[in-house]
Motif scaffolding. Structure first.
Motif, PDB file in Angstrom:
ATOM      1  N   LEU A   4      -5.173 109.911   8.219  1.00 21.07           N
ATOM      2  CA  LEU A   4      -5.246 109.101   9.420  1.00 21.07           C
ATOM      3  C   LEU A   4      -6.490 109.485  10.200  1.00 21.07           C
ATOM      4  O   LEU A   4      -6.737 110.667  10.439  1.00 21.07           O
ATOM      5  CB  LEU A   4      -3.998 109.346  10.285  1.00 21.07           C
ATOM      6  N   THR A   5      -7.269 108.491  10.591  1.00 19.75           N
ATOM      7  CA  THR A   5      -8.423 108.712  11.453  1.00 19.75           C
ATOM      8  C   THR A   5      -8.078 108.187  12.837  1.00 19.75           C
ATOM      9  O   THR A   5      -7.542 107.092  12.975  1.00 19.75           O
ATOM     10  CB  THR A   5      -9.667 107.988  10.906  1.00 19.75           C
ATOM     11  N   ILE A   6      -8.404 108.992  13.826  1.00 20.13           N
ATOM     12  CA  ILE A   6      -8.162 108.626  15.220  1.00 20.13           C
ATOM     13  C   ILE A   6      -9.501 108.526  15.942  1.00 20.13           C
ATOM     14  O   ILE A   6     -10.346 109.416  15.818  1.00 20.13           O
ATOM     15  CB  ILE A   6      -7.286 109.689  15.928  1.00 20.13           C
ATOM     16  N   LEU A   7      -9.680 107.447  16.669  1.00 20.32           N
ATOM     17  CA  LEU A   7     -10.799 107.300  17.597  1.00 20.32           C
ATOM     18  C   LEU A   7     -10.186 107.212  18.986  1.00 20.32           C
ATOM     19  O   LEU A   7      -9.466 106.262  19.293  1.00 20.32           O
ATOM     20  CB  LEU A   7     -11.614 106.046  17.300  1.00 20.32           C
ATOM     21  N   ALA A   8     -10.437 108.225  19.782  1.00 17.61           N
ATOM     22  CA  ALA A   8      -9.903 108.260  21.140  1.00 17.61           C
ATOM     23  C   ALA A   8     -11.065 108.187  22.118  1.00 17.61           C
ATOM     24  O   ALA A   8     -11.945 109.048  22.109  1.00 17.61           O
ATOM     25  CB  ALA A   8      -9.104 109.548  21.357  1.00 17.61           C
ATOM     26  N   ASN A   9     -11.086 107.153  22.915  1.00 19.19           N
ATOM     27  CA  ASN A   9     -12.133 106.950  23.914  1.00 19.19           C
ATOM     28  C   ASN A   9     -11.565 107.234  25.294  1.00 19.19           C
ATOM     29  O   ASN A   9     -10.555 106.638  25.694  1.00 19.19           O
ATOM     30  CB  ASN A   9     -12.659 105.516  23.857  1.00 19.19           C
ATOM     31  N   ILE A  10     -12.219 108.137  25.993  1.00 13.61           N
ATOM     32  CA  ILE A  10     -11.797 108.542  27.333  1.00 13.61           C
ATOM     33  C   ILE A  10     -12.971 108.310  28.272  1.00 13.61           C
ATOM     34  O   ILE A  10     -14.074 108.797  28.015  1.00 13.61           O
ATOM     35  CB  ILE A  10     -11.408 110.040  27.361  1.00 13.61           C
ATOM     36  N   VAL A  11     -12.740 107.584  29.338  1.00 17.47           N
ATOM     37  CA  VAL A  11     -13.769 107.374  30.348  1.00 17.47           C
ATOM     38  C   VAL A  11     -13.284 108.012  31.642  1.00 17.47           C
ATOM     39  O   VAL A  11     -12.242 107.620  32.192  1.00 17.47           O
ATOM     40  CB  VAL A  11     -14.089 105.880  30.547  1.00 17.47           C
ATOM     41  N   ALA A  12     -14.036 109.007  32.086  1.00 23.99           N
ATOM     42  CA  ALA A  12     -13.701 109.715  33.316  1.00 23.99           C
ATOM     43  C   ALA A  12     -14.169 108.921  34.524  1.00 23.99           C
ATOM     44  O   ALA A  12     -15.126 108.151  34.452  1.00 23.99           O
ATOM     45  CB  ALA A  12     -14.371 111.092  33.319  1.00 23.99           C
ATOM     46  N   LYS A  13     -13.504 109.128  35.634  1.00 22.51           N
ATOM     47  CA  LYS A  13     -14.008 108.573  36.884  1.00 22.51           C
ATOM     48  C   LYS A  13     -15.334 109.267  37.185  1.00 22.51           C
ATOM     49  O   LYS A  13     -15.542 110.433  36.828  1.00 22.51           O
ATOM     50  CB  LYS A  13     -13.001 108.796  38.008  1.00 22.51           C
ATOM     51  N   ALA A  14     -16.245 108.551  37.830  1.00 20.70           N
ATOM     52  CA  ALA A  14     -17.619 109.035  38.032  1.00 20.70           C
ATOM     53  C   ALA A  14     -17.677 110.412  38.686  1.00 20.70           C
ATOM     54  O   ALA A  14     -18.520 111.238  38.322  1.00 20.70           O
ATOM     55  CB  ALA A  14     -18.414 108.025  38.858  1.00 20.70           C
ATOM     56  N   ASP A  15     -16.786 110.689  39.598  1.00 20.71           N
ATOM     57  CA  ASP A  15     -16.812 111.971  40.303  1.00 20.71           C
ATOM     58  C   ASP A  15     -15.972 113.054  39.613  1.00 20.71           C
ATOM     59  O   ASP A  15     -15.833 114.158  40.133  1.00 20.71           O
ATOM     60  CB  ASP A  15     -16.359 111.802  41.754  1.00 20.71           C
ATOM     61  N   LYS A  16     -15.435 112.745  38.429  1.00 24.46           N
ATOM     62  CA  LYS A  16     -14.560 113.685  37.724  1.00 24.46           C
ATOM     63  C   LYS A  16     -15.051 114.032  36.317  1.00 24.46           C
ATOM     64  O   LYS A  16     -14.323 114.609  35.525  1.00 24.46           O
ATOM     65  CB  LYS A  16     -13.140 113.105  37.622  1.00 24.46           C
ATOM     66  N   VAL A  17     -16.300 113.696  36.012  1.00 22.05           N
ATOM     67  CA  VAL A  17     -16.837 113.907  34.667  1.00 22.05           C
ATOM     68  C   VAL A  17     -16.760 115.377  34.256  1.00 22.05           C
ATOM     69  O   VAL A  17     -16.304 115.701  33.156  1.00 22.05           O
ATOM     70  CB  VAL A  17     -18.286 113.382  34.549  1.00 22.05           C
ATOM     71  N   ASP A  18     -17.191 116.283  35.117  1.00 25.06           N
ATOM     72  CA  ASP A  18     -17.190 117.705  34.759  1.00 25.06           C
ATOM     73  C   ASP A  18     -15.776 118.230  34.532  1.00 25.06           C
ATOM     74  O   ASP A  18     -15.536 118.985  33.582  1.00 25.06           O
ATOM     75  CB  ASP A  18     -17.892 118.535  35.830  1.00 25.06           C
ATOM     76  N   LEU A  19     -14.843 117.821  35.364  1.00 21.61           N
ATOM     77  CA  LEU A  19     -13.447 118.230  35.196  1.00 21.61           C
ATOM     78  C   LEU A  19     -12.900 117.757  33.857  1.00 21.61           C
ATOM     79  O   LEU A  19     -12.323 118.537  33.086  1.00 21.61           O
ATOM     80  CB  LEU A  19     -12.580 117.673  36.327  1.00 21.61           C
ATOM     81  N   VAL A  20     -13.083 116.481  33.555  1.00 23.76           N
ATOM     82  CA  VAL A  20     -12.559 115.917  32.310  1.00 23.76           C
ATOM     83  C   VAL A  20     -13.208 116.596  31.112  1.00 23.76           C
ATOM     84  O   VAL A  20     -12.524 116.975  30.152  1.00 23.76           O
ATOM     85  CB  VAL A  20     -12.739 114.385  32.275  1.00 23.76           C
ATOM     86  N   LYS A  21     -14.514 116.798  31.152  1.00 21.70           N
ATOM     87  CA  LYS A  21     -15.204 117.449  30.038  1.00 21.70           C
ATOM     88  C   LYS A  21     -14.661 118.866  29.820  1.00 21.70           C
ATOM     89  O   LYS A  21     -14.393 119.262  28.675  1.00 21.70           O
ATOM     90  CB  LYS A  21     -16.706 117.499  30.304  1.00 21.70           C
ATOM     91  N   THR A  22     -14.475 119.607  30.878  1.00 18.56           N
ATOM     92  CA  THR A  22     -13.944 120.964  30.777  1.00 18.56           C
ATOM     93  C   THR A  22     -12.561 120.953  30.131  1.00 18.56           C
ATOM     94  O   THR A  22     -12.273 121.764  29.235  1.00 18.56           O
ATOM     95  CB  THR A  22     -13.871 121.624  32.172  1.00 18.56           C
ATOM     96  N   GLU A  23     -11.720 120.026  30.542  1.00 18.94           N
ATOM     97  CA  GLU A  23     -10.362 119.950  30.001  1.00 18.94           C
ATOM     98  C   GLU A  23     -10.363 119.492  28.543  1.00 18.94           C
ATOM     99  O   GLU A  23      -9.578 119.977  27.737  1.00 18.94           O
ATOM    100  CB  GLU A  23      -9.485 119.044  30.869  1.00 18.94           C
TER     101      GLU A  23
END
Length: 96
Positions: A4-23
């Motif tokens: 199984l191949t999974i493509l998961a696309n996540i778009v962070a809110k503009a002011d939360k990019v660093d938080l999302v990337k860290t997580e």
């Protein structure tokens, strides 16, 4: 069933990019040692740094579902609650 191949696309809110990337980065080592994980790679869009994409390959859908139910995935969801603009997931089968 083939892998199984999974493509998961996540778009962070503009002011939360660093938080999302860290997580998201916290998920890498934990996931790569899971049973059935063949490949788990995180990408960040060159034009839109808020857009992240996981490219994953799993031995089976059942093992991927086990991953999705892991405690650390729930912790990720809690950590990014309110920080995600959009999220899409595609389950893909390799055909050629």
């Amino acid at each position: 069933m083939s892998k199984l191949t999974i493509l998961a696309n996540i778009v962070a809110k503009a002011d939360k990019v660093d938080l999302v990337k860290t997580e998201l980065l916290k998920l890498i080592d934990l996931t790569r040692v899971e049973e059935g994980c063949l490949e788990y790679n995180l990408h960040q869009d060159n034009e839109n740094p808020a857009h992240f994409m996981f490219f994953e390959n799993w031995q089976s859908r059942e093992l991927w579902q086990h991953h999705m139910n892991a405690d650390y995935m729930a912790a990720y969801g809690t950590a990014v609650d309110g920080a995600i603009e959009s999220w899409t997931l595609n389950e893909m089968s390799h055909i050629a």
